[in-house]
Design an enzyme around this catalytic site. Structure first.
Site, PDB file in Angstrom:
ATOM      1  N   GLU A 251      33.934  44.991  41.305  1.00  0.00           N
ATOM      2  CA  GLU A 251      35.341  44.919  41.722  1.00  0.00           C
ATOM      3  C   GLU A 251      35.828  43.536  41.323  1.00  0.00           C
ATOM      4  OE1 GLU A 251      37.070  47.298  42.827  1.00  0.00           O
ATOM      5  OE2 GLU A 251      35.713  48.737  43.754  1.00  0.00           O
ATOM      6  N   CYS A 285      42.769  40.586  45.937  1.00  0.00           N
ATOM      7  CA  CYS A 285      42.528  41.126  44.589  1.00  0.00           C
ATOM      8  C   CYS A 285      43.643  42.065  44.183  1.00  0.00           C
ATOM      9  CB  CYS A 285      41.186  41.839  44.552  1.00  0.00           C
ATOM     10  SG  CYS A 285      40.993  43.057  45.855  1.00  0.00           S
TER      11      CYS A 285
HETATM   12  P1  NAD Z   1      33.789  34.147  41.865  1.00  0.00           P
HETATM   13  O1  NAD Z   1      33.513  35.115  40.768  1.00  0.00           O
HETATM   14  O2  NAD Z   1      33.964  32.725  41.529  1.00  0.00           O
HETATM   15  O3  NAD Z   1      32.633  34.198  42.971  1.00  0.00           O
HETATM   16  C1  NAD Z   1      32.250  35.398  43.613  1.00  0.00           C
HETATM   17  C2  NAD Z   1      30.793  35.304  44.027  1.00  0.00           C
HETATM   18  O4  NAD Z   1      29.946  35.308  42.882  1.00  0.00           O
HETATM   19  C3  NAD Z   1      30.430  34.062  44.817  1.00  0.00           C
HETATM   20  O5  NAD Z   1      29.578  34.445  45.880  1.00  0.00           O
HETATM   21  C4  NAD Z   1      29.682  33.213  43.793  1.00  0.00           C
HETATM   22  O6  NAD Z   1      28.759  32.319  44.356  1.00  0.00           O
HETATM   23  C5  NAD Z   1      28.965  34.272  43.002  1.00  0.00           C
HETATM   24  N1  NAD Z   1      28.548  33.878  41.654  1.00  0.00           N
HETATM   25  C6  NAD Z   1      29.046  32.902  40.876  1.00  0.00           C
HETATM   26  N2  NAD Z   1      28.420  32.881  39.682  1.00  0.00           N
HETATM   27  C7  NAD Z   1      27.519  33.873  39.700  1.00  0.00           C
HETATM   28  C8  NAD Z   1      26.587  34.384  38.746  1.00  0.00           C
HETATM   29  N3  NAD Z   1      26.460  33.858  37.526  1.00  0.00           N
HETATM   30  N4  NAD Z   1      25.830  35.445  39.100  1.00  0.00           N
HETATM   31  C9  NAD Z   1      25.969  36.008  40.322  1.00  0.00           C
HETATM   32  N5  NAD Z   1      26.817  35.568  41.261  1.00  0.00           N
HETATM   33  C10 NAD Z   1      27.594  34.513  40.948  1.00  0.00           C
HETATM   34  O7  NAD Z   1      35.087  34.767  42.603  1.00  0.00           O
HETATM   35  P2  NAD Z   1      35.953  34.127  43.784  1.00  0.00           P
HETATM   36  O8  NAD Z   1      36.747  33.003  43.215  1.00  0.00           O
HETATM   37  O9  NAD Z   1      35.113  33.912  44.974  1.00  0.00           O
HETATM   38  O10 NAD Z   1      36.938  35.338  44.115  1.00  0.00           O
HETATM   39  C11 NAD Z   1      38.227  35.460  43.605  1.00  0.00           C
HETATM   40  C12 NAD Z   1      38.271  36.555  42.547  1.00  0.00           C
HETATM   41  O11 NAD Z   1      37.752  37.763  43.091  1.00  0.00           O
HETATM   42  C13 NAD Z   1      39.680  36.898  42.103  1.00  0.00           C
HETATM   43  O12 NAD Z   1      39.703  37.076  40.701  1.00  0.00           O
HETATM   44  C14 NAD Z   1      39.959  38.230  42.779  1.00  0.00           C
HETATM   45  O13 NAD Z   1      40.920  39.040  42.116  1.00  0.00           O
HETATM   46  C15 NAD Z   1      38.607  38.853  42.794  1.00  0.00           C
HETATM   47  N6  NAD Z   1      38.508  39.854  43.851  1.00  0.00           N
HETATM   48  C16 NAD Z   1      38.417  41.160  43.493  1.00  0.00           C
HETATM   49  C17 NAD Z   1      38.374  42.133  44.477  1.00  0.00           C
HETATM   50  C18 NAD Z   1      38.298  43.593  44.124  1.00  0.00           C
HETATM   51  O14 NAD Z   1      38.047  44.401  44.992  1.00  0.00           O
HETATM   52  N7  NAD Z   1      38.496  43.946  42.877  1.00  0.00           N
HETATM   53  C19 NAD Z   1      38.390  41.763  45.827  1.00  0.00           C
HETATM   54  C20 NAD Z   1      38.462  40.407  46.150  1.00  0.00           C
HETATM   55  C21 NAD Z   1      38.519  39.460  45.145  1.00  0.00           C
END
Ligand code: NAD
Length: 477
Positions: A251, A285
């Site tokens: 997502e 999101c």
């Molecule tokens: P992010 O991708 O920076 O981080 C999300 C998670 O991934 C964190 O726990 C982080 O530590 C982890 N992470 C980072 N690098 C990683 C890697 N290489 N491998 C595995 N895990 C890793 O996202 P964010 O800034 O926390 O969230 C905001 C984004 O999330 C926005 O783009 C938003 O649109 C999206 N979002 C999507 C949904 C949906 O349902 N589609 C819901 C909420 C947020």
């Protein structure tokens, strides 16, 4: 402002104390509204992660052996435990994430967490007879995958964790949760409450940064990664999961368009438009991030939106009056600030907001509406993930649909119209996982939710969501 009762304050502090007990390294977690320290989150190591995965692996066969009925009972009890601690969970969430207690915010999120857990527990999943001609009899059923990784973001940390772990547990998997490094306390508290009810090892949590996420999502013992976060991280997870052919539900980011058709009553839709865009202060999101409005109603829609937006109080989350809060972190504040400045520099018209205090201790960005903006502007083309909405004028609906489809992501979208049949025709032409009519971002635990294009793949919620947490198996004979 109502003053909190001592009992609730005590519970909140007790729960915070419980989740901070850790012998190793810990890290200050800062309140995004005030700059004060909320608590100190454990920083788990790769060795901690290995131990958590080993415990989840050991617990999985007996959890699966309990069967659907018993697991559902335990998940219902876990939802009861969340409800019993709802106020403490909401307060921790409000202080750490920044979202106010009231409005569609912290209390609403905790309610969603227990509601989605109940739905995952209660949804029936029957074995399907997929073919029977008297000679061949084929049935489709779903076996547990094993150990599932649940990696989440910082915007709706508790609710999204439940979206990931509820169906995983129901289907007989055990789970290792990795919360965002920005909001670990909210998720540690949620998991601590759930674990008062569930057997040991069924839900493990590892709190750490990107390196822990990367190690978890590439670990050979993990059968599936449930990931919610940015598109960039989603792509990294696809790559790192390839060697062991993990299943993935992704997502990812969105840049949802809303299209307002010329037959609307601007005043009647203004509040729906506002919350579609500004829920969780825009850090959602599937929030409305680009609003396309027909020339005939453009000025009236702008005026009605300004009127609604002006009346929504923004401030510290624990103040009962507020319904909008700060950005969760400085990086996100800077993204919104940069995008609004690019709009201003292009000559776009700021109807409201757009002048943040950059020296404050918190990360408040004022509610901002920007009109007469070109579709090519970065505030339109990039995901702002904050309280700044660009409003683009269009003249014919084909043009609006082309602009709505002109980005690489496709999570949600909405069409606003009095004529619902026309709205449905427009909706069917938009490249997005969900298109709402006369609302935006409204979700339900029984209605599947997922992205199109680079917003990811896989469905969550309802029966489809349960199936995504099992391995399909055909019994033929
Ligand atoms: P992010 O991708 O920076 O981080 C999300 C998670 O991934 C964190 O726990 C982080 O530590 C982890 N992470 C980072 N690098 C990683 C890697 N290489 N491998 C595995 N895990 C890793 O996202 P964010 O800034 O926390 O969230 C905001 C984004 O999330 C926005 O783009 C938003 O649109 C999206 N979002 C999507 C949904 C949906 O349902 N589609 C819901 C909420 C947020």
């Amino acid at each position: 402002m109502d003053s909190p009762t001592p009992v609730l304050e005590g519970t909140h502090d007790d729960l915070l104390a419980e989740i901070q007990s850790h012998d190793g390294e810990r890290r200050d977690i800062i309140d995004p509204a005030t700059g004060e320290i909320v608590g100190r989150a454990p920083v788990h190591s790769i060795e901690d992660l290995e131990r958590a995965i080993a415990r989840a692996t050991a617990a999985q066969p007996s959890w699966a052996a309990l069967g659907h009925e018993r697991r559902s009972e335990l998940l219902m009890s876990a939802a009861d435990a969340i409800d019993a601690e709802a106020e403490a969970l909401a307060r921790i969430l409000s202080r750490e994430q920044g979202k106010p207690l009231n409005g569609p915010n912290a209390r609403f999120e905790v309610g969603g967490a227990s509601g989605w857990l109940r739905a995952a527990a209660a949804t029936p999943l029957e074995t399907e007879v997929v073919f029977d001609d008297g000679q061949t009899h084929a049935e489709l059923q779903y076996r547990p995958i094993g150990v599932v990784a649940a990696i989440g973001p910082w915007n709706w940390p508790q609710m999204i964790t439940v979206w990931q772990l509820g169906p995983a547990l129901r289907m007989g998997n055990t789970v290792v949760v990795k919360p965002s490094e920005y909001t670990p306390l909210s998720v540690l508290a949620l998991v601590a409450v759930i674990n008062r009810v569930l057997p040991e090892g069924v839900v493990e949590i590892v709190s750490g940064g990107r390196e822990i996420g990367a190690a978890l999502s590439s670990h050979p013992a993990i059968g599936k990664v449930m990931f919610t976060g940015s598109t960039a991280t989603g792509k990294a997870i696809i790559r790192s999961s390839a060697d062991t052919v993990k299943r993935l539900t992704l997502e990812l980011g969105g840049n949802d368009a809303g299209i307002v058709l010329p037959d609307v009553d601007p005043k009647a839709i203004a509040e729906g438009l506002f919350w579609g865009a500004f829920i969780n202060t825009g850090q959602t999101c599937a929030a409305l991030k680009r609003l396309y409005v027909h020339d005939r109603v453009y000025d009236a829609v702008c005026e009605a939106l300004v009127e609604v937006a002006r009346a929504m109080p923004m401030g510290v989350g624990l103040d009962e009056a507020n319904v909008l809060g700060p950005l969760q972190n400085r990086q996100q504040f800077d993204v919104v600030d940069r995008l609004v400045e690019s709009a201003k520099a292009s000559g776009a018209r700021v109807l409201l907001g757009g002048e943040p205090d950059r020296d404050q201790p918190g990360h408040f960005y004022p509610t901002t509406l920007v009109a007469d903006i070109d579709d090519a502007n970065p505030l339109v083309q990039e995901e702002q993930f904050g309280p700044a909405l660009p409003i683009i004028r269009y003249h014919d609906v084909d043009e609006a649909i082309a602009l709505a489809n002109g980005v690489e992501v496709g999570l949600g979208a909405s069409v606003w119209a009095t004529d619902r049949d026309e709205a449905r025709r427009v909706a069917g032409r938009i490249e997005a996982g969900t298109v709402w009519i006369n609302s935006h971002g409204t979700i339900h635990p029984m209605v599947p939710f997922g992205g199109a294009k680079q917003s990811g793949y896989g469905l969550e919620f309802g029966v489809e969501g349960l199936k995504a947490l099992g391995v399909p198996q055909v019994i033929n004979g």
